[in-house]
Design a protein around this motif. Structure first.
Motif, PDB file in Angstrom:
ATOM      1  N   THR A 104       0.833  -1.203   0.000  1.00  0.00           N
ATOM      2  CA  THR A 104       0.000   0.000   0.000  1.00  0.00           C
ATOM      3  C   THR A 104       0.867   1.253   0.000  1.00  0.00           C
ATOM      4  O   THR A 104       0.606   2.206  -0.753  1.00  0.00           O
ATOM      5  CB  THR A 104      -0.939   0.005   1.223  1.00  0.00           C
ATOM      6  OG1 THR A 104      -1.837  -1.107   1.135  1.00  0.00           O
ATOM      7  CG2 THR A 104      -1.752   1.284   1.288  1.00  0.00           C
ATOM      8  N   CYS A 105       1.902   1.270   0.838  1.00  0.00           N
ATOM      9  CA  CYS A 105       2.799   2.427   0.890  1.00  0.00           C
ATOM     10  C   CYS A 105       3.527   2.625  -0.434  1.00  0.00           C
ATOM     11  O   CYS A 105       3.692   3.763  -0.906  1.00  0.00           O
ATOM     12  CB  CYS A 105       3.808   2.258   2.022  1.00  0.00           C
ATOM     13  SG  CYS A 105       3.070   2.332   3.677  1.00  0.00           S
ATOM     14  N   SER A 106       3.960   1.545  -1.056  1.00  0.00           N
ATOM     15  CA  SER A 106       4.637   1.629  -2.347  1.00  0.00           C
ATOM     16  C   SER A 106       3.700   2.181  -3.420  1.00  0.00           C
ATOM     17  O   SER A 106       4.085   3.029  -4.239  1.00  0.00           O
ATOM     18  CB  SER A 106       5.149   0.245  -2.756  1.00  0.00           C
ATOM     19  OG  SER A 106       5.770   0.290  -4.027  1.00  0.00           O
ATOM     20  N   SER A 107       2.451   1.729  -3.419  1.00  0.00           N
ATOM     21  CA  SER A 107       1.491   2.224  -4.413  1.00  0.00           C
ATOM     22  C   SER A 107       1.179   3.698  -4.190  1.00  0.00           C
ATOM     23  O   SER A 107       0.975   4.451  -5.139  1.00  0.00           O
ATOM     24  CB  SER A 107       0.208   1.386  -4.374  1.00  0.00           C
ATOM     25  OG  SER A 107      -0.554   1.630  -3.198  1.00  0.00           O
ATOM     26  N   LEU A 108       1.156   4.126  -2.918  1.00  0.00           N
ATOM     27  CA  LEU A 108       0.924   5.537  -2.627  1.00  0.00           C
ATOM     28  C   LEU A 108       2.081   6.385  -3.150  1.00  0.00           C
ATOM     29  O   LEU A 108       1.863   7.464  -3.732  1.00  0.00           O
ATOM     30  CB  LEU A 108       0.755   5.742  -1.124  1.00  0.00           C
ATOM     31  CG  LEU A 108       0.529   7.184  -0.673  1.00  0.00           C
ATOM     32  CD1 LEU A 108      -0.756   7.751  -1.279  1.00  0.00           C
ATOM     33  CD2 LEU A 108       0.467   7.270   0.853  1.00  0.00           C
ATOM     34  N   ALA A 109       3.300   5.917  -2.958  1.00  0.00           N
ATOM     35  CA  ALA A 109       4.461   6.636  -3.488  1.00  0.00           C
ATOM     36  C   ALA A 109       4.355   6.777  -5.003  1.00  0.00           C
ATOM     37  O   ALA A 109       4.651   7.843  -5.567  1.00  0.00           O
ATOM     38  CB  ALA A 109       5.748   5.907  -3.098  1.00  0.00           C
TER      39      ALA A 109
ATOM     40  N   GLN B 255      -2.707   6.137 -10.368  1.00  0.00           N
ATOM     41  CA  GLN B 255      -3.768   6.847  -9.652  1.00  0.00           C
ATOM     42  C   GLN B 255      -4.574   5.887  -8.778  1.00  0.00           C
ATOM     43  O   GLN B 255      -5.605   6.268  -8.238  1.00  0.00           O
ATOM     44  CB  GLN B 255      -4.707   7.560 -10.638  1.00  0.00           C
ATOM     45  CG  GLN B 255      -4.063   8.721 -11.365  1.00  0.00           C
ATOM     46  CD  GLN B 255      -5.058   9.504 -12.190  1.00  0.00           C
ATOM     47  OE1 GLN B 255      -6.058   8.973 -12.672  1.00  0.00           O
ATOM     48  NE2 GLN B 255      -4.788  10.793 -12.370  1.00  0.00           N
ATOM     49  N   ARG B 256      -4.084   4.665  -8.641  1.00  0.00           N
ATOM     50  CA  ARG B 256      -4.798   3.657  -7.858  1.00  0.00           C
ATOM     51  C   ARG B 256      -3.933   3.158  -6.711  1.00  0.00           C
ATOM     52  O   ARG B 256      -2.762   2.851  -6.882  1.00  0.00           O
ATOM     53  CB  ARG B 256      -5.186   2.457  -8.733  1.00  0.00           C
ATOM     54  CG  ARG B 256      -6.108   2.787  -9.877  1.00  0.00           C
ATOM     55  CD  ARG B 256      -7.472   3.257  -9.407  1.00  0.00           C
ATOM     56  NE  ARG B 256      -8.140   2.290  -8.552  1.00  0.00           N
ATOM     57  CZ  ARG B 256      -9.312   2.515  -7.967  1.00  0.00           C
ATOM     58  NH1 ARG B 256      -9.929   3.672  -8.127  1.00  0.00           N
ATOM     59  NH2 ARG B 256      -9.860   1.591  -7.198  1.00  0.00           N
ATOM     60  N   LEU B 257      -4.546   3.079  -5.547  1.00  0.00           N
ATOM     61  CA  LEU B 257      -3.884   2.498  -4.383  1.00  0.00           C
ATOM     62  C   LEU B 257      -4.135   0.995  -4.324  1.00  0.00           C
ATOM     63  O   LEU B 257      -5.213   0.526  -4.702  1.00  0.00           O
ATOM     64  CB  LEU B 257      -4.436   3.131  -3.103  1.00  0.00           C
ATOM     65  CG  LEU B 257      -4.057   4.583  -2.810  1.00  0.00           C
ATOM     66  CD1 LEU B 257      -4.869   5.102  -1.642  1.00  0.00           C
ATOM     67  CD2 LEU B 257      -2.568   4.700  -2.519  1.00  0.00           C
ATOM     68  N   GLU B 258      -3.149   0.269  -3.846  1.00  0.00           N
ATOM     69  CA  GLU B 258      -3.348  -1.153  -3.547  1.00  0.00           C
ATOM     70  C   GLU B 258      -3.829  -1.250  -2.107  1.00  0.00           C
ATOM     71  O   GLU B 258      -3.047  -1.041  -1.176  1.00  0.00           O
ATOM     72  CB  GLU B 258      -2.047  -1.945  -3.727  1.00  0.00           C
ATOM     73  CG  GLU B 258      -1.748  -2.320  -5.155  1.00  0.00           C
ATOM     74  CD  GLU B 258      -0.721  -3.442  -5.246  1.00  0.00           C
ATOM     75  OE1 GLU B 258      -0.704  -4.316  -4.340  1.00  0.00           O
ATOM     76  OE2 GLU B 258       0.063  -3.439  -6.200  1.00  0.00           O
TER      77      GLU B 258
END
Length: 299
Positions: free
Chosen positions: A270-275, A283-286
């Motif tokens: 989730t943190c990696s996808s936010l970065a 534009q999508r969060l995991e």
């Protein structure tokens, strides 16, 4: 791979020797640093060497310290462990309002969906209402459907007389579990080069973990389900064994991008996808999907 969550409630001396954490009590125990995910220090009679603190931070271990009420009150976080720190921090500070609102919308939708799934797994009614509400969350959640959902969700899960502000052993368990998740998220944000105090939705000038408080939302129902399932067997106060169970919550499984991960690993994704969102690469969060409670175990 880090997977061990260590809970220390009795006096001890902690040091490091040859990449091993050494815990000296009546006997001495050694644990490879690379195996440790979380260390929670509850007893005020525990000493930690400076070298051990530095080694734990270098290995990205989340270290919690407890107050006189035996609740996590602070943690040790690593710094300067990300190669693109300045670039990512500039991108995080410069995030536009449209993306900010879209990200918060995604978080709220998944949180409410997980709350609906929690009610189902706990054998409670009301999940369909929450699912319908999740489908009506707008960009930025201007109608505050997150709060509306919570007002329906907690009484459905714990009973009509339940209040999140009351002195209730279930609230104590919830707060303890949330603190563990929050610390794990803060640790992963730092490891991914993100600044925890700069949030998407949470923007308090007095909160150093605004961004962690954003990302924790869809993970909370894991703790809720755990508390709903187990605390009826617990007493009025959390025991050392029960705190240790809650500390281990990051080893439970969630679904993410059609695969199953430990919560600890899911938080990192989730943190990696936010970065990536901050850098304009996505534009999508995991975000996690709630599963029936199952602890991941290493053979």
């Amino acid at each position: 791979m880090e997977y061990r969550n260590i809970f220390l409630a009795n006096p001890a001396h902690i040091s490091v020797r040859r990449e091993q954490l050494v815990i000296e009590q009546a006997e001495a125990y050694t644990i490879p640093l690379e195996d440790i995910s979380t260390l929670l220090i509850e007893s005020p009679q525990i000493t930690l060497t400076a070298r051990a603190a530095a080694a734990l931070a270098t290995h990205g271990v989340t270290v919690f310290f407890c107050d006189e009420k035996h609740l996590p009150c602070c943690q040790l976080l690593p710094i300067n462990q990300f190669c693109r720190q300045r670039k990512l921090l500039s991108a995080q500070c410069g995030i536009g309002k449209p993306l900010q609102k879209q990200l918060w919308q995604q978080i709220v939708i998944q949180k409410i969906r997980n709350q609906a799934r929690c009610l189902e797994l706990a054998g409670r009614s009301g999940s369909e209402n929450l699912r319908q509400m999740a489908g009506r969350v707008l960009s930025g959640d201007p109608d505050n459907r997150e709060a509306v959902a919570a007002a329906l969700y907690f009484p459905a899960l714990f009973g009509e007389d339940f209040s999140r502000g009351a002195e209730d052993p279930r609230n104590a368990a919830l707060n303890y579990g949330y603190a563990i998740l929050r610390g794990g998220i803060a640790r992963n944000l730092v490891m991914h080069g993100l600044e925890p105090c700069i949030g998407i939705h949470h923007r308090s000038a007095l909160n150093q973990f605004n961004l962690a408080d954003d990302l924790i939302e869809p993970f909370r129902p894991v703790v809720d389900l755990f508390v709903a399932k187990y605390t009826e067997e617990w007493g009025e106060n959390l025991s050392t064994a029960q705190k240790a169970q809650l500390l281990n919550i990051t080893n439970y499984m969630v679904k993410q991008s059609e695969k199953r991960y430990r919560i600890f690993s899911a938080i990192g994704r989730t943190c990696s996808s936010l970065a990536n969102c901050f850098l304009g690469e996505s534009q999508r969060l995991e975000l996690p999907e709630l599963l029936p409670l199952k602890e991941h175990r290493y053979e």
